[in-house]
Design a protein around this motif. Structure first.
Motif, PDB file in Angstrom:
ATOM      1  N   PHE A   1       0.866  -1.178   0.000  1.00  0.00           N
ATOM      2  CA  PHE A   1       0.000   0.000   0.000  1.00  0.00           C
ATOM      3  C   PHE A   1       0.903   1.229   0.000  1.00  0.00           C
ATOM      4  CE2 PHE A   1      -1.982   3.373   2.605  1.00  0.00           C
ATOM      5  CZ  PHE A   1      -3.136   3.606   1.867  1.00  0.00           C
ATOM      6  N   VAL A   2       0.753   2.102  -0.998  1.00  0.00           N
ATOM      7  CA  VAL A   2       1.593   3.297  -1.103  1.00  0.00           C
ATOM      8  C   VAL A   2       1.057   4.385  -0.175  1.00  0.00           C
ATOM      9  CG1 VAL A   2       2.543   5.066  -2.626  1.00  0.00           C
ATOM     10  CG2 VAL A   2       2.185   2.736  -3.484  1.00  0.00           C
ATOM     11  N   VAL A   3       1.840   4.728   0.815  1.00  0.00           N
ATOM     12  CA  VAL A   3       1.444   5.742   1.800  1.00  0.00           C
ATOM     13  C   VAL A   3       1.753   7.142   1.290  1.00  0.00           C
ATOM     14  CG1 VAL A   3       1.818   6.574   4.162  1.00  0.00           C
ATOM     15  CG2 VAL A   3       1.858   4.125   3.689  1.00  0.00           C
ATOM     16  N   GLU A   4       2.896   7.280   0.634  1.00  0.00           N
ATOM     17  CA  GLU A   4       3.326   8.593   0.146  1.00  0.00           C
ATOM     18  C   GLU A   4       4.210   8.407  -1.068  1.00  0.00           C
ATOM     19  OE1 GLU A   4       2.612  12.371   0.195  1.00  0.00           O
ATOM     20  OE2 GLU A   4       2.123  11.327   2.054  1.00  0.00           O
ATOM     21  N   GLY A   5       4.050   9.294  -2.065  1.00  0.00           N
ATOM     22  CA  GLY A   5       4.906   9.262  -3.239  1.00  0.00           C
ATOM     23  C   GLY A   5       4.371   8.407  -4.365  1.00  0.00           C
ATOM     24  N   SER A   6       5.248   8.107  -5.321  1.00  0.00           N
ATOM     25  CA  SER A   6       4.901   7.292  -6.485  1.00  0.00           C
ATOM     26  C   SER A   6       5.970   6.215  -6.662  1.00  0.00           C
ATOM     27  CB  SER A   6       4.836   8.145  -7.753  1.00  0.00           C
ATOM     28  OG  SER A   6       3.890   9.183  -7.620  1.00  0.00           O
TER      29      SER A   6
ATOM     30  N   THR B   1       7.213 -13.115 -18.377  1.00  0.00           N
ATOM     31  CA  THR B   1       6.408 -11.929 -18.658  1.00  0.00           C
ATOM     32  C   THR B   1       6.522 -10.922 -17.520  1.00  0.00           C
ATOM     33  OG1 THR B   1       4.819 -13.235 -19.923  1.00  0.00           O
ATOM     34  CG2 THR B   1       4.088 -11.071 -19.158  1.00  0.00           C
ATOM     35  N   LEU B   2       6.790  -9.663 -17.871  1.00  0.00           N
ATOM     36  CA  LEU B   2       6.874  -8.600 -16.879  1.00  0.00           C
ATOM     37  C   LEU B   2       5.519  -7.926 -16.722  1.00  0.00           C
ATOM     38  CD1 LEU B   2       8.457  -6.589 -15.047  1.00  0.00           C
ATOM     39  CD2 LEU B   2       8.903  -5.246 -17.129  1.00  0.00           C
ATOM     40  N   PHE B   3       5.068  -7.804 -15.477  1.00  0.00           N
ATOM     41  CA  PHE B   3       3.854  -7.058 -15.144  1.00  0.00           C
ATOM     42  C   PHE B   3       4.286  -5.860 -14.304  1.00  0.00           C
ATOM     43  CE2 PHE B   3       2.607 -11.409 -15.883  1.00  0.00           C
ATOM     44  CZ  PHE B   3       1.430 -11.301 -16.614  1.00  0.00           C
ATOM     45  N   ALA B   4       4.298  -4.670 -14.908  1.00  0.00           N
ATOM     46  CA  ALA B   4       4.820  -3.486 -14.233  1.00  0.00           C
ATOM     47  C   ALA B   4       3.884  -2.303 -14.416  1.00  0.00           C
ATOM     48  CB  ALA B   4       6.213  -3.143 -14.770  1.00  0.00           C
ATOM     49  N   THR B   5       3.869  -1.424 -13.430  1.00  0.00           N
ATOM     50  CA  THR B   5       3.018  -0.242 -13.484  1.00  0.00           C
ATOM     51  C   THR B   5       3.516   0.784 -12.473  1.00  0.00           C
ATOM     52  OG1 THR B   5       0.708   0.524 -13.434  1.00  0.00           O
ATOM     53  CG2 THR B   5       1.376  -1.042 -11.727  1.00  0.00           C
ATOM     54  N   THR B   6       2.992   1.990 -12.575  1.00  0.00           N
ATOM     55  CA  THR B   6       3.332   3.049 -11.624  1.00  0.00           C
ATOM     56  C   THR B   6       2.195   3.210 -10.629  1.00  0.00           C
ATOM     57  OG1 THR B   6       4.700   4.230 -13.241  1.00  0.00           O
ATOM     58  CG2 THR B   6       3.923   5.481 -11.340  1.00  0.00           C
ATOM     59  N   LEU B   7       2.522   3.157  -9.363  1.00  0.00           N
ATOM     60  CA  LEU B   7       1.537   3.307  -8.290  1.00  0.00           C
ATOM     61  C   LEU B   7       1.585   4.714  -7.718  1.00  0.00           C
ATOM     62  CD1 LEU B   7       2.187  -0.007  -6.300  1.00  0.00           C
ATOM     63  CD2 LEU B   7       0.622   0.370  -8.225  1.00  0.00           C
ATOM     64  N   GLN B   8       0.423   5.245  -7.400  1.00  0.00           N
ATOM     65  CA  GLN B   8       0.318   6.544  -6.757  1.00  0.00           C
ATOM     66  C   GLN B   8      -0.110   6.362  -5.298  1.00  0.00           C
ATOM     67  OE1 GLN B   8       1.446   9.023  -8.453  1.00  0.00           O
ATOM     68  NE2 GLN B   8       1.455   8.037 -10.472  1.00  0.00           N
TER      69      GLN B   8
END
Length: 224
Positions: free
Chosen positions: A123-128, A139-146
């Motif tokens: 769980f992203v508390v702060e940042g990206s 296979t790569l599963f990648a994404t940017t979390l906010q």
């Protein structure tokens, strides 16, 4: 009012995150008693940690304050992982759950690694954070979390987290094992004593190239 609402939502999210692994099929053996607070002073070797005498257990055994303080990110990777596994938090012994706090300096990285005994959810508390995992078919599963996003890394699969925001970042992780184990791939391959001949053949590299990588990995993962 807005700050208060965010604080409440944050606490609810953390509590939910901590409970998720308990709702999944545990990777650890099921407990056979209400609790088994670990006794770190017992030298007996078992598959897990020896139980403390129940008559000596107190409420304080079920509290862990270690995630309240940011970790030291002053290292080459610019990251810090503060675990709350059974070794640090005796009260969770045999309960099939643990947590961790991830702190990142600007550009900080938790390098590619695996947890052989646990699925991880963060769980992203702060940042990206730019995160991803690699399946067994490559296979790569990648994404940017906010901030506020949740992401899951399946058990045993190679994964990473990279801070891509302009400042620091923080995340909380929950894992469905009291002792997930962590194997950093670069260290396991190039800083564990594996024969350089094996590495040369495996990666199609020359002796000098392998040695250069070995030195770089050692420096990158050296704590201050």
């Amino acid at each position: 009012m807005e700050d208060t609402t965010y604080g409440i939502n944050f606490l609810v999210a953390i509590e939910f995150l901590a409970l998720l692994p308990m709702m999944a099929i545990a990777s650890d053996a099921d407990p056979e008693q209400d609790f088994c607070v670990a006794d770190p002073n017992n030298p007996t070797i078992v598959n897990g940690l020896v139980c403390k005498n129940p008559a000596l257990v107190k409420a304080s055994d079920f509290i862990f304050h270690g995630l309240a303080t940011p970790g030291n990110t002053n290292d080459p990777l610019g990251s810090s992982v503060t675990p709350a596994a059974a070794a640090q938090f005796p009260g969770i012994n045999t309960l099939g759950i643990s947590m961790a706090r991830l702190d990142f300096a600007k550009g900080g990285l938790v390098p590619p690694h695996t947890h052989p005994r646990a699925t991880e959810i963060i769980f992203v508390v702060e940042g990206s954070l730019f995160v991803g995992f690699v399946s067994t078919n490559g296979t790569l599963f990648a994404t940017t979390l906010q901030k506020g996003d949740v992401f899951v890394f399946p058990r045993g699969l190679l994964h990473f987290e990279l801070n891509v925001c302009d400042g620091t970042a923080t995340a909380i992780a929950a894992l469905n094992s009291q002792n997930p184990g962590t194997q950093i791939q670069a260290v396991a391959l190039f800083n564990s004593g594996i024969s350089e001949v094996v590495l040369e053949k495996a990666f199609g590299l020359g002796e000098k190239a392998v040695q250069k990588i070995e030195y770089a990995v050692e420096a990158a993962n050296k704590k201050p």
